[in-house]
Design a protein around this motif. Structure first.
Motif, mmCIF file in Angstrom:
data_model
loop_
_atom_site.group_PDB
_atom_site.id
_atom_site.type_symbol
_atom_site.label_atom_id
_atom_site.label_comp_id
_atom_site.label_asym_id
_atom_site.label_seq_id
_atom_site.Cartn_x
_atom_site.Cartn_y
_atom_site.Cartn_z
ATOM 1 N N ASN A 26 101.623 46.987 73.334
ATOM 2 C CA ASN A 26 100.830 48.113 73.844
ATOM 3 C C ASN A 26 101.698 49.336 74.135
ATOM 4 O O ASN A 26 102.906 49.216 74.280
ATOM 5 C CB ASN A 26 100.123 47.684 75.132
ATOM 6 N N LEU A 75 96.584 46.306 82.829
ATOM 7 C CA LEU A 75 95.746 45.174 82.410
ATOM 8 C C LEU A 75 95.953 45.048 80.909
ATOM 9 O O LEU A 75 95.775 46.023 80.174
ATOM 10 C CB LEU A 75 94.272 45.460 82.721
ATOM 11 N N VAL A 77 95.670 42.121 77.446
ATOM 12 C CA VAL A 77 95.345 40.811 76.886
ATOM 13 C C VAL A 77 96.031 40.731 75.523
ATOM 14 O O VAL A 77 96.062 41.722 74.772
ATOM 15 C CB VAL A 77 93.812 40.643 76.763
ATOM 16 N N ARG A 82 91.791 38.694 72.207
ATOM 17 C CA ARG A 82 90.825 39.674 72.745
ATOM 18 C C ARG A 82 89.382 39.337 72.391
ATOM 19 O O ARG A 82 89.127 38.568 71.489
ATOM 20 C CB ARG A 82 91.195 41.079 72.240
ATOM 21 N N ARG A 83 88.455 39.951 73.117
ATOM 22 C CA ARG A 83 87.003 39.779 72.976
ATOM 23 C C ARG A 83 86.586 38.335 73.244
ATOM 24 O O ARG A 83 85.646 37.832 72.647
ATOM 25 C CB ARG A 83 86.511 40.215 71.582
ATOM 26 N N ARG A 84 87.283 37.695 74.176
ATOM 27 C CA ARG A 84 86.915 36.334 74.571
ATOM 28 C C ARG A 84 86.759 36.228 76.087
ATOM 29 O O ARG A 84 86.824 35.147 76.650
ATOM 30 C CB ARG A 84 87.957 35.340 74.060
ATOM 31 N N GLY A 85 86.625 37.404 76.736
ATOM 32 C CA GLY A 85 86.325 37.399 78.170
ATOM 33 C C GLY A 85 87.528 37.262 79.079
ATOM 34 O O GLY A 85 87.379 37.066 80.289
ATOM 35 N N ALA A 87 90.018 39.580 79.861
ATOM 36 C CA ALA A 87 90.145 40.727 80.767
ATOM 37 C C ALA A 87 89.036 40.689 81.819
ATOM 38 O O ALA A 87 89.274 40.986 83.001
ATOM 39 C CB ALA A 87 90.083 42.040 79.974
ATOM 40 N N THR A 88 87.848 40.306 81.406
ATOM 41 C CA THR A 88 86.726 40.204 82.351
ATOM 42 C C THR A 88 87.058 39.191 83.448
ATOM 43 O O THR A 88 86.842 39.458 84.636
ATOM 44 C CB THR A 88 85.442 39.770 81.599
ATOM 45 N N ASN A 114 90.952 55.415 74.932
ATOM 46 C CA ASN A 114 90.927 53.946 74.999
ATOM 47 C C ASN A 114 89.491 53.428 75.147
ATOM 48 O O ASN A 114 89.016 53.101 76.242
ATOM 49 C CB ASN A 114 91.810 53.446 76.150
ATOM 50 N N ALA A 116 88.069 50.680 74.109
ATOM 51 C CA ALA A 116 87.907 49.272 74.502
ATOM 52 C C ALA A 116 87.944 49.151 76.024
ATOM 53 O O ALA A 116 87.075 48.512 76.638
ATOM 54 C CB ALA A 116 89.004 48.422 73.870
ATOM 55 N N LEU A 120 84.986 48.104 78.682
ATOM 56 C CA LEU A 120 85.203 46.980 79.608
ATOM 57 C C LEU A 120 84.939 47.420 81.053
ATOM 58 O O LEU A 120 84.180 46.770 81.788
ATOM 59 C CB LEU A 120 86.643 46.483 79.461
ATOM 60 N N TYR A 121 85.575 48.527 81.468
ATOM 61 C CA TYR A 121 85.471 48.950 82.871
ATOM 62 C C TYR A 121 84.036 49.367 83.218
ATOM 63 O O TYR A 121 83.556 49.106 84.316
ATOM 64 C CB TYR A 121 86.451 50.086 83.164
ATOM 65 N N ARG A 123 81.340 48.189 81.881
ATOM 66 C CA ARG A 123 80.577 46.955 82.006
ATOM 67 C C ARG A 123 80.882 46.231 83.317
ATOM 68 O O ARG A 123 80.035 45.528 83.860
ATOM 69 C CB ARG A 123 80.886 46.055 80.811
HETATM 70 C C1 LIG Z 1 91.123 46.502 77.023
HETATM 71 C C2 LIG Z 1 91.484 45.009 76.964
HETATM 72 C C3 LIG Z 1 92.279 44.661 78.241
HETATM 73 C C4 LIG Z 1 90.202 44.180 76.891
HETATM 74 O O1 LIG Z 1 90.552 42.806 76.954
HETATM 75 P P1 LIG Z 1 89.556 41.644 76.409
HETATM 76 O O2 LIG Z 1 90.018 40.349 76.988
HETATM 77 O O3 LIG Z 1 89.456 41.742 74.950
HETATM 78 O O4 LIG Z 1 88.169 42.076 77.077
HETATM 79 P P2 LIG Z 1 86.864 41.156 77.244
HETATM 80 O O5 LIG Z 1 86.808 40.122 76.173
HETATM 81 O O6 LIG Z 1 86.803 40.676 78.651
HETATM 82 O O7 LIG Z 1 85.722 42.245 76.966
HETATM 83 C C5 LIG Z 1 84.632 42.440 77.838
HETATM 84 C C6 LIG Z 1 83.757 43.553 77.288
HETATM 85 O O8 LIG Z 1 84.502 44.792 77.246
HETATM 86 C C7 LIG Z 1 84.076 45.541 76.091
HETATM 87 N N1 LIG Z 1 85.163 45.615 75.098
HETATM 88 C C8 LIG Z 1 86.349 44.957 75.126
HETATM 89 N N2 LIG Z 1 87.095 45.288 74.059
HETATM 90 C C9 LIG Z 1 86.358 46.147 73.323
HETATM 91 C C10 LIG Z 1 86.586 46.836 72.106
HETATM 92 N N3 LIG Z 1 87.723 46.675 71.393
HETATM 93 N N4 LIG Z 1 85.624 47.667 71.666
HETATM 94 C C11 LIG Z 1 84.468 47.839 72.338
HETATM 95 N N5 LIG Z 1 84.183 47.194 73.512
HETATM 96 C C12 LIG Z 1 85.123 46.371 73.996
HETATM 97 C C13 LIG Z 1 82.910 44.763 75.497
HETATM 98 O O9 LIG Z 1 81.734 45.186 76.180
HETATM 99 C C14 LIG Z 1 83.292 43.346 75.876
HETATM 100 O O10 LIG Z 1 82.192 42.455 75.851
HETATM 101 P P3 LIG Z 1 81.757 41.755 74.454
HETATM 102 O O11 LIG Z 1 82.996 41.227 73.819
HETATM 103 O O12 LIG Z 1 80.801 40.689 74.902
HETATM 104 O O13 LIG Z 1 81.122 42.849 73.654
HETATM 105 C C15 LIG Z 1 92.342 44.688 75.690
HETATM 106 O O14 LIG Z 1 91.701 45.263 74.559
HETATM 107 C C16 LIG Z 1 93.777 45.179 75.760
HETATM 108 O O15 LIG Z 1 94.668 44.461 76.247
HETATM 109 N N6 LIG Z 1 94.014 46.397 75.263
HETATM 110 C C17 LIG Z 1 95.376 46.961 75.270
HETATM 111 C C18 LIG Z 1 95.837 47.296 76.679
HETATM 112 C C19 LIG Z 1 94.878 48.239 77.373
HETATM 113 O O16 LIG Z 1 94.343 49.164 76.777
HETATM 114 N N7 LIG Z 1 94.666 47.987 78.679
HETATM 115 C C20 LIG Z 1 93.836 48.816 79.507
HETATM 116 C C21 LIG Z 1 94.650 49.951 80.004
HETATM 117 S S1 LIG Z 1 93.749 50.927 81.161
#
Ligand SMILES: CC(C)(COP(=O)(O)OP(=O)(O)OC[C@H]1O[C@@H](n2cnc3c(N)ncnc32)[C@H](O)[C@@H]1OP(=O)(O)O)[C@@H](O)C(=O)NCCC(=O)NCCS
Length: 150
Positions: A26, A75, A77, A82-85, A87-88, A114, A116, A120-121, A123
């Protein structure tokens, strides 16, 4: 992909090699020295998510509490998980622990681009409370400030 149910545990100095590897995926990774310093900060909190079967590091978050307010610093993952809950699960755990510790509000900043993290936030119940112009460098970008009442 299906949702996983990771273990969530406090992050310790012995976990940092894996954290640094995951961070390298990242922008703006911290050095080991910065992480070690952060782990020792009063009011600091750090949790990690691991696969229940393999024990692999899946993600982590960290931040700090001052009085009744807390700020999320990081934060992340693993790209492969990713997309497996995950971060949630991490965020839900942090919100619960902070609320139980008397914290009323959690703030965070994210890059405007950002999508994604923004999804996430939103939601998870965060709303935008401001913009910090030119907050990020390498690459330069504005930050959105988001907050959630716990
Ligand atoms: C952002 C991040 C932490 C999300 O982690 P994750 O474990 O994939 O998130 P989750 O699986 O819990 O996602 C929960 C919801 O968030 C939203 N979401 C997560 N990633 C998304 C994406 N790439 N595009 C659109 N929505 C997204 C969706 O609503 C998702 O639910 P769904 O999968 O049922 O549609 C991950 O993409 C990451 O590590 N990114 C790089 C680091 C970063 O950007 N951190 C945040 C800095 S502020």
């Amino acid at each position: 992909m299906s949702t996983v149910d990771p273990t969530i545990e406090p992050l310790r100095e012995g976990d940092l090699s894996e954290v640094l590897q995951l961070e390298a995926e990242n922008p703006s990774p911290w050095s080991r020295a910065l992480w070690v310093d952060e782990l020792r900060q009063p009011g600091g909190w750090q949790w990690q998510a691991r696969d229940r079967g393999t024990g692999d590091l899946l993600g982590f978050l960290c931040g700090r509490t001052v009085g009744s307010e807390a700020e999320l610093f990081k934060l992340a993952v693993a790209a492969s998980g990713r997309r497996r809950g995950i971060a949630t699960a991490l965020l839900a755990h942090a919100c619960r622990m902070l609320r139980n510790g008397g914290v009323a509000v959690l703030y965070l900043e994210l890059r405007c681009s950002n999508e994604a993290a923004m999804a996430l936030y939103t939601r998870m119940g965060f709303s935008i409370s401001g913009v910090r112009k030119g907050y990020y460098t390498d690459p330069g970008e504005d930050a959105l400030v988001m907050m959630k009442r716990l």
